[in-house]
Design a protein around this motif. Sequence first.
Motif: not given
Length: 278
Positions: A22-30, A56-59, A203-210
Amino acid sequence: MTIIAFSAGLAVFAFLAGLLGALTGLGGGVVIIPVLVLLFHVDIHYAMGASLISVMATSTGTTAAYLREGYTNLRIGMFLETGAVIGAFVGALLIAFVSQTFLTLIFSLVLLSSAYLTVKRKEEHEQYHQSHPWAMALKLDGTYPVKKQMHSYHVQHVPLALFIMTMAGLISGLLGIGSGTLKVLAMDQALRLPYKVATTTSNFMIGITAAVSAGIYFSKGYIDPTIAFPTMLGVLVGAFTGAKLLTHLRTRLLRIIFSMVLCFIALEMLYKVLSGEL
């Protein structure tokens, strides 16, 4: 290890992953994938499936909060996502013809240089009085809150950002990794957005991809509820906590955290290349 202890351990690490995402915009997968594989000895495919659910949950958990606070720029997110999708499609077609070892090496070096550029930028000293023509035509400019007051920003270098996003999708398709790092960089370094706007929009964008990838993993049976559920639960709590913290943290600290994560990813990739795992 009992199922209760296993689930509790997953939830704790997932909380930290969601907070960082949430803080970095990278999701949590890393964070999620290495933890699941190395500490909990989960098969890589199930780890990636749980990671996609966590992203998806993070986004989902943060986008609503960030929209309410006035950070996320939906127009920019949807516009740049078109480049990422095109790049991912081309990457999937080229995967049999490109050396993954060489590409991973180049990508890791790009991340290291990007970490330096992220820390180096001092957005508080920048002043832009006009937007790029594409930004004006697409109405990409926006506002964001600073100390309970809304400040406007002007979007720069739109074609360059679209090119970076296309490359992000291409690399994601070739290496099978998330492109959240380059999404943040495209908005921070090319569009010259305020950093909090860049991370929240990412964060919004990665949810679409995931969401697209998760459907494929589900059809192949790689979504295990005993792994995915505690992971998703921990990530959601962490994401909401991160969304609350982001509004109070200084941008400089967020840049340092993001750069540290980039260095971690880059060094992990370099290790795989040098150790012959790729």
